[in-house]
Scaffold this motif. Sequence first.
Motif, PDB file in Angstrom:
ATOM      1  N   TYR A  36       0.855  -1.182   0.000  1.00 49.26           N
ATOM      2  CA  TYR A  36       0.000   0.000   0.000  1.00 49.26           C
ATOM      3  C   TYR A  36       0.892   1.233   0.000  1.00 49.26           C
ATOM      4  N   GLN A  38       0.738   5.641   0.868  1.00 50.76           N
ATOM      5  CA  GLN A  38      -0.045   6.717   1.473  1.00 50.76           C
ATOM      6  C   GLN A  38       0.702   8.034   1.345  1.00 50.76           C
ATOM      7  N   GLN A  43      -5.929   8.770   2.038  1.00 51.46           N
ATOM      8  CA  GLN A  43      -6.127   7.390   2.481  1.00 51.46           C
ATOM      9  C   GLN A  43      -5.030   6.488   1.928  1.00 51.46           C
ATOM     10  N   GLU A  45      -3.621   3.519  -0.052  1.00 50.92           N
ATOM     11  CA  GLU A  45      -4.092   2.960  -1.319  1.00 50.92           C
ATOM     12  C   GLU A  45      -3.366   1.641  -1.602  1.00 50.92           C
TER      13      GLU A  45
END
Length: 119
Positions: A36, A38, A43, A45
Amino acid sequence: VQLVESGGGLVQAGGSLTLSCVASEMTFSIYDFGWYRQVSGNQRELVASISSFARPNYVSTVQGRFTISRENANNTVTLQMNSLKPEDTAVYYCNAHYQPRVGPDYNYWGQGTQVTVFS
């Protein structure tokens, strides 16, 4: 359980970086893994994921540029990032997830590694 990321850094647009996530104190092979990212104020992602069966998936913005892989023997998940763009700049996090047939799931995060791409 511990997930330790490494490999972030500063790179010029068009360059490459390889992120690694080493897991410990877990049955590595049964977990699905994801990378992920950020950006501050946004947020987190999902960028790429790889299942316990080694099936990869990518968000469209990195398809063809990033490659996720796993090496069960070394408890390692790798994200090879090529043709980097300034918009790839973010803190990248490794995630491990396991959903047993019964009971709650198991979900773990690494501490994050900064990737900065300059033009």
